[in-house]
Design a protein around this motif. Structure first.
Motif, PDB file in Angstrom:
ATOM      1  N   ARG A  69      25.370  -5.937 -38.990  1.00 30.80           N
ATOM      2  CA  ARG A  69      25.381  -5.708 -40.436  1.00 30.80           C
ATOM      3  C   ARG A  69      26.568  -4.869 -40.863  1.00 30.80           C
ATOM      4  O   ARG A  69      27.261  -5.187 -41.856  1.00 30.80           O
ATOM      5  N   PHE A  70      26.844  -3.804 -40.132  1.00 32.28           N
ATOM      6  CA  PHE A  70      27.973  -2.928 -40.467  1.00 32.28           C
ATOM      7  C   PHE A  70      29.283  -3.703 -40.364  1.00 32.28           C
ATOM      8  O   PHE A  70      30.154  -3.586 -41.235  1.00 32.28           O
ATOM      9  N   TYR A  71      29.427  -4.492 -39.304  1.00 31.44           N
ATOM     10  CA  TYR A  71      30.658  -5.250 -39.097  1.00 31.44           C
ATOM     11  C   TYR A  71      30.882  -6.263 -40.217  1.00 31.44           C
ATOM     12  O   TYR A  71      31.993  -6.409 -40.729  1.00 31.44           O
ATOM     13  N   LYS A  72      29.848  -6.983 -40.603  1.00 35.30           N
ATOM     14  CA  LYS A  72      29.972  -7.982 -41.664  1.00 35.30           C
ATOM     15  C   LYS A  72      30.358  -7.330 -42.992  1.00 35.30           C
ATOM     16  O   LYS A  72      31.187  -7.864 -43.734  1.00 35.30           O
ATOM     17  N   GLU A  73      29.779  -6.186 -43.296  1.00 34.34           N
ATOM     18  CA  GLU A  73      30.017  -5.534 -44.579  1.00 34.34           C
ATOM     19  C   GLU A  73      31.356  -4.801 -44.620  1.00 34.34           C
ATOM     20  O   GLU A  73      32.015  -4.772 -45.659  1.00 34.34           O
ATOM     21  N   ASN A  74      31.753  -4.225 -43.484  1.00 32.95           N
ATOM     22  CA  ASN A  74      32.927  -3.341 -43.477  1.00 32.95           C
ATOM     23  C   ASN A  74      34.148  -3.932 -42.799  1.00 32.95           C
ATOM     24  O   ASN A  74      35.265  -3.483 -43.040  1.00 32.95           O
ATOM     25  N   GLY A  75      33.949  -4.906 -41.915  1.00 33.51           N
ATOM     26  CA  GLY A  75      35.089  -5.544 -41.266  1.00 33.51           C
ATOM     27  C   GLY A  75      35.508  -4.904 -39.960  1.00 33.51           C
ATOM     28  O   GLY A  75      36.522  -5.289 -39.369  1.00 33.51           O
ATOM     29  N   TYR A  76      34.736  -3.936 -39.479  1.00 32.81           N
ATOM     30  CA  TYR A  76      35.052  -3.308 -38.199  1.00 32.81           C
ATOM     31  C   TYR A  76      33.779  -2.723 -37.600  1.00 32.81           C
ATOM     32  O   TYR A  76      32.766  -2.560 -38.285  1.00 32.81           O
ATOM     33  N   ALA A  77      33.849  -2.404 -36.312  1.00 28.30           N
ATOM     34  CA  ALA A  77      32.757  -1.712 -35.635  1.00 28.30           C
ATOM     35  C   ALA A  77      33.349  -0.782 -34.587  1.00 28.30           C
ATOM     36  O   ALA A  77      34.305  -1.146 -33.894  1.00 28.30           O
ATOM     37  N   HIS A  78      32.806   0.402 -34.485  1.00 32.17           N
ATOM     38  CA  HIS A  78      33.234   1.407 -33.505  1.00 32.17           C
ATOM     39  C   HIS A  78      32.160   1.488 -32.430  1.00 32.17           C
ATOM     40  O   HIS A  78      31.026   1.888 -32.705  1.00 32.17           O
ATOM     41  N   ILE A  79      32.517   1.098 -31.208  1.00 32.08           N
ATOM     42  CA  ILE A  79      31.555   1.049 -30.109  1.00 32.08           C
ATOM     43  C   ILE A  79      31.897   2.157 -29.107  1.00 32.08           C
ATOM     44  O   ILE A  79      32.898   2.051 -28.384  1.00 32.08           O
ATOM     45  N   PRO A  80      31.113   3.215 -29.036  1.00 30.14           N
ATOM     46  CA  PRO A  80      31.423   4.333 -28.131  1.00 30.14           C
ATOM     47  C   PRO A  80      31.226   3.959 -26.659  1.00 30.14           C
ATOM     48  O   PRO A  80      30.411   3.088 -26.316  1.00 30.14           O
ATOM     49  N   ASN A  81      31.985   4.621 -25.799  1.00 29.89           N
ATOM     50  CA  ASN A  81      31.792   4.548 -24.343  1.00 29.89           C
ATOM     51  C   ASN A  81      31.784   3.116 -23.805  1.00 29.89           C
ATOM     52  O   ASN A  81      31.004   2.783 -22.915  1.00 29.89           O
ATOM     53  N   PHE A  82      32.661   2.298 -24.335  1.00 33.17           N
ATOM     54  CA  PHE A  82      32.736   0.913 -23.861  1.00 33.17           C
ATOM     55  C   PHE A  82      33.351   0.852 -22.465  1.00 33.17           C
ATOM     56  O   PHE A  82      33.008  -0.007 -21.659  1.00 33.17           O
ATOM     57  N   MET A  83      34.281   1.776 -22.179  1.00 38.17           N
ATOM     58  CA  MET A  83      34.962   1.816 -20.881  1.00 38.17           C
ATOM     59  C   MET A  83      34.622   3.103 -20.145  1.00 38.17           C
ATOM     60  O   MET A  83      34.447   4.153 -20.773  1.00 38.17           O
ATOM     61  N   SER A 102      39.219   6.944 -41.919  1.00 36.25           N
ATOM     62  CA  SER A 102      39.869   7.190 -40.636  1.00 36.25           C
ATOM     63  C   SER A 102      38.844   7.040 -39.521  1.00 36.25           C
ATOM     64  O   SER A 102      37.762   7.627 -39.594  1.00 36.25           O
ATOM     65  N   ILE A 103      39.194   6.258 -38.500  1.00 31.20           N
ATOM     66  CA  ILE A 103      38.266   6.031 -37.390  1.00 31.20           C
ATOM     67  C   ILE A 103      38.632   7.001 -36.261  1.00 31.20           C
ATOM     68  O   ILE A 103      39.603   6.783 -35.532  1.00 31.20           O
ATOM     69  N   LEU A 104      37.865   8.066 -36.122  1.00 30.23           N
ATOM     70  CA  LEU A 104      38.073   9.027 -35.045  1.00 30.23           C
ATOM     71  C   LEU A 104      37.288   8.547 -33.832  1.00 30.23           C
ATOM     72  O   LEU A 104      36.159   8.076 -33.956  1.00 30.23           O
ATOM     73  N   ALA A 105      37.892   8.657 -32.670  1.00 33.79           N
ATOM     74  CA  ALA A 105      37.275   8.053 -31.484  1.00 33.79           C
ATOM     75  C   ALA A 105      37.603   8.865 -30.241  1.00 33.79           C
ATOM     76  O   ALA A 105      38.484   9.726 -30.244  1.00 33.79           O
ATOM     77  N   LYS A 106      36.881   8.559 -29.171  1.00 36.36           N
ATOM     78  CA  LYS A 106      37.096   9.182 -27.874  1.00 36.36           C
ATOM     79  C   LYS A 106      37.697   8.171 -26.904  1.00 36.36           C
ATOM     80  O   LYS A 106      37.486   6.959 -27.042  1.00 36.36           O
ATOM     81  N   ALA A 107      38.424   8.663 -25.919  1.00 34.25           N
ATOM     82  CA  ALA A 107      38.946   7.787 -24.877  1.00 34.25           C
ATOM     83  C   ALA A 107      37.785   7.038 -24.233  1.00 34.25           C
ATOM     84  O   ALA A 107      36.770   7.641 -23.874  1.00 34.25           O
ATOM     85  N   GLY A 108      37.928   5.738 -24.121  1.00 33.83           N
ATOM     86  CA  GLY A 108      36.858   4.908 -23.580  1.00 33.83           C
ATOM     87  C   GLY A 108      36.110   4.130 -24.638  1.00 33.83           C
ATOM     88  O   GLY A 108      35.376   3.189 -24.323  1.00 33.83           O
ATOM     89  N   ASP A 109      36.282   4.523 -25.906  1.00 33.18           N
ATOM     90  CA  ASP A 109      35.644   3.783 -26.998  1.00 33.18           C
ATOM     91  C   ASP A 109      36.362   2.468 -27.238  1.00 33.18           C
ATOM     92  O   ASP A 109      37.498   2.245 -26.786  1.00 33.18           O
ATOM     93  N   PHE A 130      41.285  -0.941 -27.452  1.00 35.37           N
ATOM     94  CA  PHE A 130      40.761  -0.163 -26.329  1.00 35.37           C
ATOM     95  C   PHE A 130      41.367   1.241 -26.444  1.00 35.37           C
ATOM     96  O   PHE A 130      42.572   1.429 -26.243  1.00 35.37           O
ATOM     97  N   VAL A 131      40.541   2.223 -26.769  1.00 35.60           N
ATOM     98  CA  VAL A 131      41.020   3.579 -27.033  1.00 35.60           C
ATOM     99  C   VAL A 131      41.264   4.300 -25.709  1.00 35.60           C
ATOM    100  O   VAL A 131      40.341   4.467 -24.901  1.00 35.60           O
ATOM    101  N   LEU A 132      42.502   4.750 -25.496  1.00 32.36           N
ATOM    102  CA  LEU A 132      42.884   5.359 -24.216  1.00 32.36           C
ATOM    103  C   LEU A 132      43.017   6.884 -24.286  1.00 32.36           C
ATOM    104  O   LEU A 132      43.051   7.542 -23.248  1.00 32.36           O
ATOM    105  N   ASP A 133      43.121   7.432 -25.489  1.00 29.50           N
ATOM    106  CA  ASP A 133      43.181   8.880 -25.689  1.00 29.50           C
ATOM    107  C   ASP A 133      42.253   9.239 -26.845  1.00 29.50           C
ATOM    108  O   ASP A 133      42.018   8.428 -27.741  1.00 29.50           O
ATOM    109  N   ASP A 134      41.747  10.476 -26.833  1.00 29.30           N
ATOM    110  CA  ASP A 134      40.952  10.926 -27.965  1.00 29.30           C
ATOM    111  C   ASP A 134      41.769  10.814 -29.249  1.00 29.30           C
ATOM    112  O   ASP A 134      42.968  11.157 -29.271  1.00 29.30           O
TER     113      ASP A 134
END
Length: 285
Positions: free
Chosen positions: A26-40, A221-228, A152-156
């Motif tokens: 639902r979030f992806y359809k409405e906003n056009g993106y998704a932030h998935i933590p700890n994918f890697m 702004s999409i703030l993320a952690k390495a591995g997200d 693929f987020v490699l740094d915080d």
């Protein structure tokens, strides 16, 4: 540009079954993106960084090298990585990536692009506001926005290290552009640098961004952690700020295009080179 654009008629999630099961549907359809933590896991992050930092930029096989404007010694991006490194090619066909991409696209996919943005500490410049599908459509011949970008987020990623910024909801409309640059400009404009705003027809002006923000939503702004992992619809308007922090902000970015979304013929004067756009198995026969 027509400020209001044209309403998008194509699907956003192409598999009905996946739409009902995807956690972020639902979030992806409405906003056009998704932030998935700890994918890697940390091991995979370190492996990708090791590959990225061991690239010999002077190797004649490494053609897709883009430097920061005015600083040829500071590398901004390197393209065509899936054809230069088998491990990265395998990553883009790994089970979790395959399940995610196939679910969104509703089919198998081709690797349209694979590159790394280095965004070096205190020197990495920002990326101007743009929609990737604009370039895929006009310069690559992609008929529909049936393609996704995976970051693929490699740094915080912090507010000062140059986060990805998006205008949620902007993926639901198509903004036609007056396309006027040719092949001699590709290495320049693929940087999406604000230094080229006056020349790059794909870049949105400040006035256009202000209008889009009122029409859809203020930038996020999409703030993320390495591995997200950040999943983004190809038509979403986005940018990123410069890196003012003391550490790098690196991301591996893959563009995956549905095998059913074959590329149309493009005038050679407009078509991007193969090290930017991998046309293998993608062109209409």
């Amino acid at each position: 540009m027509d400020f209001w654009g044209t309403e998008r008629t194509e699907k956003i999630i192409w598999s009905d079954e996946y739409e009902s099961s995807f956690q972020y549907s639902r979030f992806y359809k409405e906003n056009g993106y998704a932030h998935i933590p700890n994918f890697m896991d940390p091991f995979l992050v370190d492996k990708i960084i090791s590959i990225a930092e061991s690239i010999d930029f002077k190797d004649e096989k490494v053609k897709g090298v883009v430097s920061e404007v005015g600083h040829p010694d500071i590398i901004r991006s390197v393209f065509d990585l899936h054809n230069l490194n088998v491990q990265l090619a395998q990553l883009l066909r790994s089970e979790r990536v395959y399940e995610l991409a196939r679910g969104i696209l509703g089919s198998d996919y081709n690797i349209h692009q694979c590159h790394i943005n280095y965004k070096r500490a205190q020197s990495g410049r920002g990326f101007a506001w743009h929609s990737d599908y604009t370039y895929w459509h006009y310069e690559d011949g992609m008929p529909e926005p049936r393609a996704i970008s995976i970051f693929f987020v490699l740094d915080d990623v912090t507010e000062v290290s140059g986060p990805l910024r998006v205008i949620p909801g902007s993926h639901t409309r198509w903004f036609k552009r007056d396309w006027h640059h040719g092949k001699k400009n590709h290495n320049q404009f693929v940087a999406h640098s604000s230094d080229y705003c006056d020349y790059d027809p794909g870049v949105f002006s400040d006035l256009e961004v202000d209008n889009l923000s009122r029409q859809f939503s203020p930038p996020v702004s999409i703030l993320a952690k390495a591995g997200d992992l950040i999943l983004m619809d190809g038509n979403l308007v986005h940018s990123s700020a410069e890196n003012r922090s003391p550490v790098d902000r690196r991301m591996l970015i893959a563009v995956l295009n549905s095998v059913e979304n074959k590329l149309n013929w493009v005038d050679p004067e407009r078509r991007r080179p193969n090290f930017i756009t991998d046309r293998k198995n993608q062109e209409l026969s």
